[in-house]
Design a protein around this motif. Structure first.
Motif, PDB file in Angstrom:
ATOM      1  N   VAL A  30     -40.437 -41.689  34.788  1.00 54.31           N
ATOM      2  CA  VAL A  30     -40.248 -40.414  35.484  1.00 54.31           C
ATOM      3  C   VAL A  30     -40.095 -39.290  34.464  1.00 54.31           C
ATOM      4  O   VAL A  30     -39.230 -39.356  33.589  1.00 54.31           O
ATOM      5  CB  VAL A  30     -39.010 -40.466  36.402  1.00 54.31           C
ATOM      6  CG1 VAL A  30     -38.743 -39.098  37.025  1.00 54.31           C
ATOM      7  CG2 VAL A  30     -39.204 -41.508  37.496  1.00 54.31           C
ATOM      8  N   SER A  31     -40.945 -38.277  34.583  1.00 56.25           N
ATOM      9  CA  SER A  31     -40.865 -37.115  33.703  1.00 56.25           C
ATOM     10  C   SER A  31     -40.206 -35.930  34.385  1.00 56.25           C
ATOM     11  O   SER A  31     -39.783 -34.981  33.734  1.00 56.25           O
ATOM     12  CB  SER A  31     -42.270 -36.712  33.248  1.00 56.25           C
ATOM     13  OG  SER A  31     -43.016 -36.242  34.365  1.00 56.25           O
ATOM     14  N   GLY A  32     -40.158 -35.973  35.708  1.00 53.77           N
ATOM     15  CA  GLY A  32     -39.701 -34.829  36.485  1.00 53.77           C
ATOM     16  C   GLY A  32     -40.852 -34.056  37.095  1.00 53.77           C
ATOM     17  O   GLY A  32     -40.647 -33.156  37.920  1.00 53.77           O
ATOM     18  N   GLY A  33     -42.092 -34.401  36.679  1.00 60.90           N
ATOM     19  CA  GLY A  33     -43.271 -33.768  37.257  1.00 60.90           C
ATOM     20  C   GLY A  33     -43.584 -34.328  38.641  1.00 60.90           C
ATOM     21  O   GLY A  33     -43.008 -35.331  39.076  1.00 60.90           O
ATOM     22  N   ALA A  34     -44.529 -33.672  39.321  1.00 59.46           N
ATOM     23  CA  ALA A  34     -44.842 -34.058  40.697  1.00 59.46           C
ATOM     24  C   ALA A  34     -45.349 -35.486  40.804  1.00 59.46           C
ATOM     25  O   ALA A  34     -44.975 -36.226  41.719  1.00 59.46           O
ATOM     26  CB  ALA A  34     -45.872 -33.085  41.271  1.00 59.46           C
ATOM     27  N   ASP A  35     -46.210 -35.895  39.869  1.00 63.99           N
ATOM     28  CA  ASP A  35     -46.795 -37.234  39.945  1.00 63.99           C
ATOM     29  C   ASP A  35     -45.714 -38.309  39.877  1.00 63.99           C
ATOM     30  O   ASP A  35     -45.692 -39.242  40.678  1.00 63.99           O
ATOM     31  CB  ASP A  35     -47.793 -37.439  38.797  1.00 63.99           C
ATOM     32  CG  ASP A  35     -48.905 -36.407  38.804  1.00 63.99           C
ATOM     33  OD1 ASP A  35     -49.164 -35.816  39.861  1.00 63.99           O
ATOM     34  OD2 ASP A  35     -49.503 -36.192  37.732  1.00 63.99           O
ATOM     35  N   SER A  36     -44.813 -38.193  38.900  1.00 62.43           N
ATOM     36  CA  SER A  36     -43.818 -39.240  38.709  1.00 62.43           C
ATOM     37  C   SER A  36     -42.738 -39.209  39.789  1.00 62.43           C
ATOM     38  O   SER A  36     -42.219 -40.263  40.184  1.00 62.43           O
ATOM     39  CB  SER A  36     -43.183 -39.134  37.321  1.00 62.43           C
ATOM     40  OG  SER A  36     -42.456 -37.935  37.165  1.00 62.43           O
ATOM     41  N   LEU A  37     -42.388 -38.021  40.290  1.00 67.04           N
ATOM     42  CA  LEU A  37     -41.384 -37.964  41.357  1.00 67.04           C
ATOM     43  C   LEU A  37     -41.937 -38.551  42.654  1.00 67.04           C
ATOM     44  O   LEU A  37     -41.240 -39.297  43.365  1.00 67.04           O
ATOM     45  CB  LEU A  37     -40.924 -36.522  41.576  1.00 67.04           C
ATOM     46  CG  LEU A  37     -40.061 -35.918  40.470  1.00 67.04           C
ATOM     47  CD1 LEU A  37     -39.677 -34.482  40.820  1.00 67.04           C
ATOM     48  CD2 LEU A  37     -38.799 -36.753  40.219  1.00 67.04           C
ATOM     49  N   ALA A  74     -34.400 -34.780  35.757  1.00 69.19           N
ATOM     50  CA  ALA A  74     -35.417 -35.709  36.262  1.00 69.19           C
ATOM     51  C   ALA A  74     -34.769 -36.988  36.767  1.00 69.19           C
ATOM     52  O   ALA A  74     -35.152 -37.522  37.819  1.00 69.19           O
ATOM     53  CB  ALA A  74     -36.426 -36.025  35.161  1.00 69.19           C
ATOM     54  N   ALA A  75     -33.778 -37.493  36.019  1.00 70.29           N
ATOM     55  CA  ALA A  75     -33.073 -38.701  36.449  1.00 70.29           C
ATOM     56  C   ALA A  75     -32.335 -38.454  37.759  1.00 70.29           C
ATOM     57  O   ALA A  75     -32.337 -39.298  38.675  1.00 70.29           O
ATOM     58  CB  ALA A  75     -32.104 -39.147  35.352  1.00 70.29           C
ATOM     59  N   ALA A  76     -31.690 -37.276  37.875  1.00 67.75           N
ATOM     60  CA  ALA A  76     -30.973 -36.946  39.101  1.00 67.75           C
ATOM     61  C   ALA A  76     -31.921 -36.838  40.288  1.00 67.75           C
ATOM     62  O   ALA A  76     -31.618 -37.290  41.402  1.00 67.75           O
ATOM     63  CB  ALA A  76     -30.197 -35.645  38.909  1.00 67.75           C
ATOM     64  N   ALA A  77     -33.091 -36.234  40.050  1.00 69.24           N
ATOM     65  CA  ALA A  77     -34.077 -36.112  41.130  1.00 69.24           C
ATOM     66  C   ALA A  77     -34.560 -37.480  41.589  1.00 69.24           C
ATOM     67  O   ALA A  77     -34.719 -37.724  42.791  1.00 69.24           O
ATOM     68  CB  ALA A  77     -35.255 -35.256  40.656  1.00 69.24           C
ATOM     69  N   ALA A  78     -34.794 -38.381  40.630  1.00 74.76           N
ATOM     70  CA  ALA A  78     -35.231 -39.732  40.993  1.00 74.76           C
ATOM     71  C   ALA A  78     -34.165 -40.453  41.817  1.00 74.76           C
ATOM     72  O   ALA A  78     -34.478 -41.141  42.797  1.00 74.76           O
ATOM     73  CB  ALA A  78     -35.558 -40.524  39.727  1.00 74.76           C
ATOM     74  N   LEU A 118     -44.262 -48.745  36.138  1.00 73.47           N
ATOM     75  CA  LEU A 118     -45.247 -47.968  36.878  1.00 73.47           C
ATOM     76  C   LEU A 118     -45.352 -46.561  36.296  1.00 73.47           C
ATOM     77  O   LEU A 118     -44.343 -45.908  36.020  1.00 73.47           O
ATOM     78  CB  LEU A 118     -44.865 -47.899  38.361  1.00 73.47           C
ATOM     79  CG  LEU A 118     -44.711 -49.247  39.083  1.00 73.47           C
ATOM     80  CD1 LEU A 118     -44.462 -49.024  40.571  1.00 73.47           C
ATOM     81  CD2 LEU A 118     -45.934 -50.126  38.866  1.00 73.47           C
ATOM     82  N   LEU A 119     -46.593 -46.111  36.120  1.00 73.10           N
ATOM     83  CA  LEU A 119     -46.875 -44.796  35.544  1.00 73.10           C
ATOM     84  C   LEU A 119     -47.584 -43.936  36.580  1.00 73.10           C
ATOM     85  O   LEU A 119     -48.371 -44.431  37.384  1.00 73.10           O
ATOM     86  CB  LEU A 119     -47.757 -44.944  34.299  1.00 73.10           C
ATOM     87  CG  LEU A 119     -47.249 -45.914  33.217  1.00 73.10           C
ATOM     88  CD1 LEU A 119     -48.299 -46.073  32.122  1.00 73.10           C
ATOM     89  CD2 LEU A 119     -45.933 -45.438  32.625  1.00 73.10           C
ATOM     90  N   GLY A 120     -47.338 -42.631  36.518  1.00 75.62           N
ATOM     91  CA  GLY A 120     -47.841 -41.733  37.556  1.00 75.62           C
ATOM     92  C   GLY A 120     -49.203 -41.138  37.292  1.00 75.62           C
ATOM     93  O   GLY A 120     -49.473 -40.013  37.732  1.00 75.62           O
ATOM     94  N   VAL A 174     -38.488 -31.547  47.230  1.00 76.43           N
ATOM     95  CA  VAL A 174     -38.055 -31.550  45.837  1.00 76.43           C
ATOM     96  C   VAL A 174     -38.954 -30.627  45.024  1.00 76.43           C
ATOM     97  O   VAL A 174     -40.145 -30.509  45.297  1.00 76.43           O
ATOM     98  CB  VAL A 174     -38.063 -32.976  45.230  1.00 76.43           C
ATOM     99  CG1 VAL A 174     -37.057 -33.867  45.930  1.00 76.43           C
ATOM    100  CG2 VAL A 174     -39.452 -33.593  45.295  1.00 76.43           C
ATOM    101  N   GLU A 175     -38.364 -29.985  44.040  1.00 71.11           N
ATOM    102  CA  GLU A 175     -39.096 -29.052  43.184  1.00 71.11           C
ATOM    103  C   GLU A 175     -39.426 -29.751  41.874  1.00 71.11           C
ATOM    104  O   GLU A 175     -38.533 -30.008  41.061  1.00 71.11           O
ATOM    105  CB  GLU A 175     -38.253 -27.808  42.913  1.00 71.11           C
ATOM    106  CG  GLU A 175     -38.971 -26.738  42.108  1.00 71.11           C
ATOM    107  CD  GLU A 175     -40.110 -26.080  42.887  1.00 71.11           C
ATOM    108  OE1 GLU A 175     -41.098 -25.667  42.233  1.00 71.11           O
ATOM    109  OE2 GLU A 175     -40.022 -25.991  44.128  1.00 71.11           O
ATOM    110  N   PRO A 176     -40.686 -30.103  41.630  1.00 67.52           N
ATOM    111  CA  PRO A 176     -41.028 -30.804  40.387  1.00 67.52           C
ATOM    112  C   PRO A 176     -40.947 -29.863  39.189  1.00 67.52           C
ATOM    113  O   PRO A 176     -41.079 -28.642  39.326  1.00 67.52           O
ATOM    114  CB  PRO A 176     -42.460 -31.276  40.616  1.00 67.52           C
ATOM    115  CG  PRO A 176     -43.021 -30.314  41.614  1.00 67.52           C
ATOM    116  CD  PRO A 176     -41.876 -29.912  42.494  1.00 67.52           C
TER     117      PRO A 176
END
Length: 319
Positions: A30-37, A74-78, A118-120, A174-176
């Motif tokens: 998870v990077s915090g971007g839209a794909d990974s979220l 990013a961790a918190a969003a996940a 898993l990768l986004g 969520v806001e990426p």
């Protein structure tokens, strides 16, 4: 009730997990971007229904001001999207190559050590990868793009457009995070994304990214078939200690060079180029009594008594 974009991402993850022997713990980069979220939410949703524990792995490259906070957010969003655990890891970005390559290698090193991560990467990322390979003349392996499953890496979203992951985040509320490096034109991949692909879409009336992804999938199938044939020939020809030229001579060039590639890599040749491979192939296909072929690592491939042999040569003074 979920929207169509969230449903599409979940469907892609479910389809991927049905094709692999998934471990009890599923890790998501998870990077915090839209794909990974979007991937994290879908993996948590699908994974929990299948009895998996889901862990988010966030890599802090330390290359930007405030990177630690970006990783924490990013961790918190996940976590808010349903993963069981979220872990931040600091990467050591060092080594040769440009900043893109160094960061990518550091990221993979930091994420390694799990049975499945898993990768986004999306359909758009696949299209960019194919174009990069085409521009560099890297051959069918490069044009085949990224594999959906290349253990320990899994890429469930290779058929999902980037627009869908952004729409999924909007549906989830969520806001990426938008990495500013993704808008930096000094990076080749950014120019492909922002200049080349849009132009191709315009000139060819759309559908280019999907077409490139389909081409990559078709080439992967072809590569797998040719590699299977090459494995059989490799076994018949002798193996790492030397190859029987008589077995190799009647083999089609595309298969023969795959046999040679496998032999050379297994024998310790690194940084093998197409020019190296074709020069070694000439010892079989265009034999005129020529001398050996020098290869990286002070190795020499030569033809002796009907076999291809690889020998180590002394390092010349001053190297």
């Amino acid at each position: 009730m979920t929207g169509p974009a969230v449903a599409a991402v979940r469907r892609a993850v479910r389809g991927f997990l049905e094709t692999v022997d998934a471990p009890a713990e599923l890790c998501v980069a998870v990077s915090g971007g839209a794909d990974s979220l979007a991937l994290a939410e879908a993996t948590a949703y699908v994974g929990h229904h299948r009895g998996h524990v889901v862990r988010a792995l966030v890599v802090d490259h330390g290359l930007q001001e405030g990177s630690a906070k970006i990783a924490f957010d990013a961790a918190a969003a996940a976590k808010s999207l349903g993963v069981d655990e979220a872990e931040v890891r600091r990467a050591d970005v060092t080594g040769p190559g440009g900043p893109e390559a160094a960061a990518r290698k550091a990221r993979y090193r930091t994420l390694a050590g799990h049975a499945l991560v898993l990768l986004g990467h999306t359909l758009d990322d696949q299209a960019e990868t194919v174009l990069l390979g085409l521009g560099r003349g890297s051959g069918p392996r490069s044009l085949a793009g990224m594999r959906p499953h290349d253990p320990p890496w899994g890429r469930p979203l290779l058929a999902v457009p980037r627009a869908t992951t952004r729409a999924a985040c909007a549906e989830l509320g969520v806001e990426p995070w938008d990495d500013p490096h993704n808008a930096e034109p000094r990076f080749t991949r950014v120019r492909l994304r922002t200049e080349v692909l849009p132009l191709l879409e315009d000139v060819l009336n759309g559908g280019v990214a999907a077409a490139l992804a389909r081409t990559a999938a078709q080439l992967r199938e072809d590569n797998e078939a040719l590699d299977t044939m090459a494995d059989t020939i490799f076994t018949r020809a002798g193996g790492p200690d030397g190859l029987d030229v008589g077995v190799l001579e009647p083999v089609p060039a595309a298969v023969r060079r795959r046999v040679l590639r496998r032999w050379l890599l297994a024998s310790g040749v690194r940084e093998l180029t197409d020019a190296h491979l074709r020069a070694v192939d000439a010892l079989v296909a265009h034999w005129r009594g020529q001398g050996g072929v020098w290869l990286p690592g002070n190795l020499e491939a030569s033809r002796c008594r009907g076999r291809l042999c690889l020998t180590s040569q002394p390092t010349t003074r001053g190297e």
